[in-house]
Design an enzyme around this catalytic site. Structure first.
Site, PDB file in Angstrom:
ATOM      1  N   CYS A   1      40.415  35.627  39.239  1.00 31.19           N
ATOM      2  CA  CYS A   1      40.059  36.856  38.534  1.00 31.19           C
ATOM      3  C   CYS A   1      39.444  37.882  39.495  1.00 31.19           C
ATOM      4  CB  CYS A   1      39.168  36.551  37.336  1.00 31.19           C
ATOM      5  SG  CYS A   1      39.299  37.855  36.097  1.00 31.19           S
TER       6      CYS A   1
ATOM      7  N   HIS B   1      42.376  32.817  34.560  1.00 26.50           N
ATOM      8  CA  HIS B   1      41.431  31.739  34.889  1.00 26.50           C
ATOM      9  C   HIS B   1      42.090  30.382  34.672  1.00 26.50           C
ATOM     10  CE1 HIS B   1      37.749  34.207  35.213  1.00 26.50           C
ATOM     11  NE2 HIS B   1      38.374  35.000  34.352  1.00 26.50           N
TER      12      HIS B   1
ATOM     13  N   GLU C   1      41.147  27.612  35.605  1.00 26.76           N
ATOM     14  CA  GLU C   1      40.159  26.534  35.403  1.00 26.76           C
ATOM     15  C   GLU C   1      39.992  26.157  33.935  1.00 26.76           C
ATOM     16  OE1 GLU C   1      39.507  29.592  36.514  1.00 26.76           O
ATOM     17  OE2 GLU C   1      37.614  30.409  35.757  1.00 26.76           O
TER      18      GLU C   1
HETATM   19  N1  GLN Z   1      35.005  42.211  36.660  1.00 30.77           N
HETATM   20  C1  GLN Z   1      36.427  42.013  36.724  1.00 30.77           C
HETATM   21  C2  GLN Z   1      37.137  42.615  35.526  1.00 30.77           C
HETATM   22  O1  GLN Z   1      36.529  42.842  34.511  1.00 30.77           O
HETATM   23  C3  GLN Z   1      36.758  40.551  36.867  1.00 30.77           C
HETATM   24  C4  GLN Z   1      36.392  39.733  35.674  1.00 30.77           C
HETATM   25  C5  GLN Z   1      36.348  38.249  35.933  1.00 30.77           C
HETATM   26  O2  GLN Z   1      36.259  37.806  37.075  1.00 30.77           O
HETATM   27  N2  GLN Z   1      36.397  37.461  34.894  1.00 30.77           N
HETATM   28  O3  GLN Z   1      38.309  42.845  35.568  1.00 30.77           O
END
Ligand code: GLN
Length: 542
Positions: free
Chosen positions: A386, A519, A521
């Protein structure tokens, strides 16, 4: 017809009630029953999405996009089931629903009261989870500990359910038994008091799980039995374990599964914890180590180091390592120190691989970018998740494409078109941010991702054409920059077809450099490691 098992906690929190709940579920599954699990969190927040991970721990995301408590992740990992919005209850959600209904005149002019309207709403939600999942057993974990004001209404709901369906409801208390150093003896009094508190709420536990450093001995069990009014066979030892995945096996040694079934007048349909036992054997016998460094920032609280903020990533690393018969050693590397002292980057060489996890806000970002650059240049296996992917793109844009000011709009607002950022806020997010509509409005939950043939990701996922993964973000790779990034060698290995969003990037000529906007995970399980983590660890071992 579903049966309901309420799990409440006594004495103190943080003793593994979630894992205990998940383990009971796994055992019942192994006996041939369909199980689902529901988490009740007593806070006012409608969901966990607006909370700081240092305070709350990881925000887990379900398939249908609910930002919830990390225990939901434990349930999914132990049960290998996808949970949904129906499996997650908070005070905020319950009150919100009741108030909305009141505003719509659905109570037909009567006075809406905390009791019974709030417990009734809780009960109807629990029953809905049962209906939707068609489960034989619904486990309901009540957050916090008995005696707290916050969860009284949930205990009240549990009591009312027992009254409505006495044969279908069971209560389990997970309680802590301290062994004070100066006494050297396991003490049962706090547990006795916890049971009294539960009794005050009109509930008698059927089974007590005794969490302690070591197993409970006979005198302790006898004492708890007499003072807490629970059969001795129903006092189950839950000693500390090396790995949480041992818990179902320990419970089975104490015959917990059959005790639960007996209370419902049921018999096991089968009994099979074989695969689980094989896993635990590997966990206990593996010797070789794989060293993974995590460059993040949600570790510290006062003098303590917390790992809760990254729990699903930690578990995914473990699952993948065990698959390769390795013991994972995870190290916490604070991104900010690389900003203060870039020489410290050299320590990254000590690790077999580096993960840059997700995150929000500017703190630590430049340090993470430096770490990614180091991994790219020194060919250290790298997995970005992410924010980790977004920063890998920024790093590549700056240092390979020569776009010196490349950044994300999250950290440097783009004022003019010419000033555009390689990671930009998604168009539909702009209005939401302007109106300060932060709660539950990110791009959340599962989306489709088409894999590009012959990429590492495509191979890792078993050469599938497409996959589904879970998201939680507001920003994305700005397609304006795709051409130059690709020309300079960044591979777009996964794309969301509906919106043409970049979901995975990769580098060739590197042992492993993969980063995902989603994600992975959240979809890893102990018996089915996530393909990207599996391949990442494989590269680490090489
Ligand atoms: N802050 C980033 C976004 O909102 C990444 C979010 C995250 O890592 N879950 O896109």
């Amino acid at each position: 017809m579903a049966r309901y098992i309420f799990v409440a906690g006594g004495v103190m929190s943080g003793i593994g009630k979630g894992v205990a709940t998940a383990s009971i579920g796994r055992i019942l599954q192994s006996k041939g029953f369909k199980v689902t699990a529901t988490k009740i969190d007593p806070y006012i927040n409608v969901d966990a999405g607006t909370m700081n991970p240092i305070e709350h721990g990881e925000i887990f995301v379900t398939k249908d996009g609910v930002e919830c408590d990390q225990d939901m992740g434990n349930y999914e990992r132990f049960l290998d089931e996808n949970l949904t919005t129906d499996n997650y209850i908070t005070t905020g959600r319950v009150y919100q629903a009741v108030i909305n209904r009141e505003r719509n005149l659905e109570y037909r002019g009567r006075c809406v009261e905390v009791v019974p309207d709030i417990p009734n709403e809780v009960i109807s939600r629990i029953k809905k989870a049962a209906r939707k999942t068609k489960a034989d057993f619904v486990l309901i974990e009540i957050g916090g500990t008995v005696g707290e004001y916050q969860n009284m209404l949930f205990l009240e709901a549990a009591r009312m359910m027992k009254l409505q369906r006495p044969k279908d409801v069971l209560f389990i208390l997970v309680s802590y038994l301290p062994i004070p150093e100066m006494i050297g003896e396991m003490k049962t009094k706090p547990t006795q008091n916890a049971v009294r508190l539960l009794n005050d709420a009109g509930i008698q536990p059927d089974i007590i799980l005794g969490r302690s450093k070591v197993p409970l001995d006979e005198p302790r069990k006898r004492k708890i039995s007499i003072f807490c009014n629970v059969l001795k066979e129903d006092i189950i030892s839950a000693p500390d374990v090396q790995s949480i995945y041992e818990v179902p096996i320990n419970f089975e040694k104490e015959n917990l599964g059959n005790r639960v079934l007996k209370k419902f007048d049921l018999r096991p349909r089968k009994s099979n914890l074989k695969d689980w036992k094989a896993l635990v054997r590997i966990i206990k016998t593996a010797k070789k180590i794989v060293k993974v460094g995590m460059v993040g920032k949600y570790f510290k609280t006062g003098k303590f180091t917390l790992m809760d903020s990254y729990i699903s990533i930690i578990e995914a690393i473990k699952h993948a390592s065990w698959f390769h018969k390795r013991i994972p050693e995870i190290h916490w590397l604070s991104a900010e120190k690389y900003e203060r002292d870039p020489k410290k980057l050299q320590e990254l060489k000590k690790y077999d691989g580096i993960i840059v996890p997700g995150g929000f806000g500017r703190r630590g970002v430049e340090g993470k970018i430096k770490a990614i650059e180091y991994c790219r240049k020194k060919k250290i296996p790298f997995l970005g998740l992410c924010l980790g992917m977004q920063l890998a793109v920024v790093e590549f844009a700056r240092n390979v494409c020569g776009l010196k000011n490349a950044n994300s709009t999250e950290f440097k607002p783009a004022r003019t078109l010419l000033d555009a950022n390689v990671i930009d806020v998604m168009p539909e997010q702009k209005a939401l941010l302007k109106e300060k509509k932060y709660g539950g409005t990110m791009r959340l939950g599962e989306y489709k991702c088409e894999l590009k043939r012959d990429t590492l990701s495509w191979k890792s996922y078993g050469k599938k054409n497409y996959i589904f993964e879970r998201h939680r973000h507001r920003y994305e790779l700005n397609n304006q920059f795709r051409e130059i990034l690709e020309r300079k060698g960044l591979q777009m290995a996964g794309l969301n077809p509906e919106r043409d969003l970049v979901e995975i990037i990769e580098l060739k000529n590197h042992p492993f450099f993969v980063a995902t906007q989603f994600h992975p995970e959240f979809k890893s399980g102990p018996l089915k490691p996530h393909p990207l983590f599996r391949e990442f660890i494989k590269a680490c071992i090489k």
